[in-house]
Design a protein around this motif. Structure first.
Motif, PDB file in Angstrom:
ATOM      1  N   ILE A  64       0.840  -1.197   0.000  1.00  0.00           N
ATOM      2  CA  ILE A  64       0.000   0.000   0.000  1.00  0.00           C
ATOM      3  C   ILE A  64       0.877   1.250   0.000  1.00  0.00           C
ATOM      4  N   LEU A  65       1.893   1.267   0.859  1.00  0.00           N
ATOM      5  CA  LEU A  65       2.805   2.414   0.885  1.00  0.00           C
ATOM      6  C   LEU A  65       3.490   2.593  -0.459  1.00  0.00           C
ATOM      7  N   LEU A  87       7.487  10.711   4.080  1.00  0.00           N
ATOM      8  CA  LEU A  87       6.614  10.082   5.071  1.00  0.00           C
ATOM      9  C   LEU A  87       6.370   8.609   4.751  1.00  0.00           C
ATOM     10  N   TYR A  88       6.100   8.297   3.497  1.00  0.00           N
ATOM     11  CA  TYR A  88       5.876   6.905   3.112  1.00  0.00           C
ATOM     12  C   TYR A  88       7.139   6.072   3.342  1.00  0.00           C
ATOM     13  N   ASP A  89       8.305   6.649   3.028  1.00  0.00           N
ATOM     14  CA  ASP A  89       9.563   5.950   3.255  1.00  0.00           C
ATOM     15  C   ASP A  89       9.782   5.709   4.746  1.00  0.00           C
ATOM     16  N   PHE A  90       9.529   6.713   5.551  1.00  0.00           N
ATOM     17  CA  PHE A  90       9.661   6.584   7.004  1.00  0.00           C
ATOM     18  C   PHE A  90       8.751   5.471   7.526  1.00  0.00           C
ATOM     19  N   CYS A  91       7.506   5.469   7.095  1.00  0.00           N
ATOM     20  CA  CYS A  91       6.556   4.445   7.547  1.00  0.00           C
ATOM     21  C   CYS A  91       7.017   3.045   7.128  1.00  0.00           C
ATOM     22  N   GLN A  94       9.767   1.986   9.411  1.00  0.00           N
ATOM     23  CA  GLN A  94       9.204   1.619  10.721  1.00  0.00           C
ATOM     24  C   GLN A  94       8.593   0.216  10.671  1.00  0.00           C
ATOM     25  N   LEU A  95       7.836  -0.051   9.616  1.00  0.00           N
ATOM     26  CA  LEU A  95       7.206  -1.366   9.487  1.00  0.00           C
ATOM     27  C   LEU A  95       8.246  -2.472   9.340  1.00  0.00           C
ATOM     28  N   PHE A  96       9.306  -2.194   8.605  1.00  0.00           N
ATOM     29  CA  PHE A  96      10.380  -3.173   8.471  1.00  0.00           C
ATOM     30  C   PHE A  96      10.963  -3.487   9.844  1.00  0.00           C
ATOM     31  N   VAL A 113       1.032   8.769  11.994  1.00  0.00           N
ATOM     32  CA  VAL A 113       1.374   9.473  10.753  1.00  0.00           C
ATOM     33  C   VAL A 113       0.267   9.294   9.720  1.00  0.00           C
ATOM     34  N   MET A 114      -0.174   8.050   9.536  1.00  0.00           N
ATOM     35  CA  MET A 114      -1.179   7.792   8.504  1.00  0.00           C
ATOM     36  C   MET A 114      -2.559   8.320   8.895  1.00  0.00           C
ATOM     37  N   SER A 115      -2.869   8.324  10.187  1.00  0.00           N
ATOM     38  CA  SER A 115      -4.142   8.912  10.635  1.00  0.00           C
ATOM     39  C   SER A 115      -4.148  10.419  10.397  1.00  0.00           C
ATOM     40  N   ASP A 116      -3.021  11.070  10.700  1.00  0.00           N
ATOM     41  CA  ASP A 116      -2.920  12.512  10.447  1.00  0.00           C
ATOM     42  C   ASP A 116      -3.048  12.804   8.951  1.00  0.00           C
TER      43      ASP A 116
END
Length: 126
Positions: A64-65, A87-91, A94-96, A113-116
């Motif tokens: 999705i990202l 932001l997508y890269d950061f997320c 984090q998931l990794f 981040v994604m809620s904001d």
């Protein structure tokens, strides 16, 4: 990967039908909603010790990202597109980390981040 239950097939068909008639703004909201749902699943899979299902959910989130990121127009989108890319890269990082360490702490950051981001997209529609 979708489970072979009737309910999952129904849900998948519903999402496909909504996506087919959605404008780009709505598609982004659908993707973010899907990501937020998968984050909750990751937390549940970690709590249950189901690492295979956790990995599947992490992969879905990363997909999705990736989809959100590839839709950005970095040449014409200016600072907003660049910031979303970061932001997508950061997320994703984090998931990794969550996946490697099996530690749900990073999920809260990604969720926030994604809620904001979702709130911002909704405000743009209004």
């Amino acid at each position: 990967m979708i489970d072979d239950t009737g309910y999952d097939a129904y849900q998948h068909a519903q999402v496909e039908a909504r996506a087919a008639s959605a404008d780009p703004h709505q598609l982004v909201l659908m993707l973010v909603d899907g990501l937020l749902d998968e984050l909750a699943r990751i937390e549940g899979h970690l709590a249950a010790g189901n690492l295979e299902r956790k990995a599947e959910s992490v992969t879905r989130c990363m997909d999705i990202l990736g989809g959100l990121d590839t839709a950005l127009d970095l040449e014409n989108g200016g600072p907003i597109a660049e910031e979303l890319h970061r932001l997508y890269d950061f997320c994703g990082r984090q998931l990794f980390d969550v996946s490697v360490k099996n530690d749900p702490a990073g999920l809260k950051v990604v969720h926030q981040v994604m809620s904001d981001l979702r709130e911002g997209w909704q405000a743009m529609a209004a």
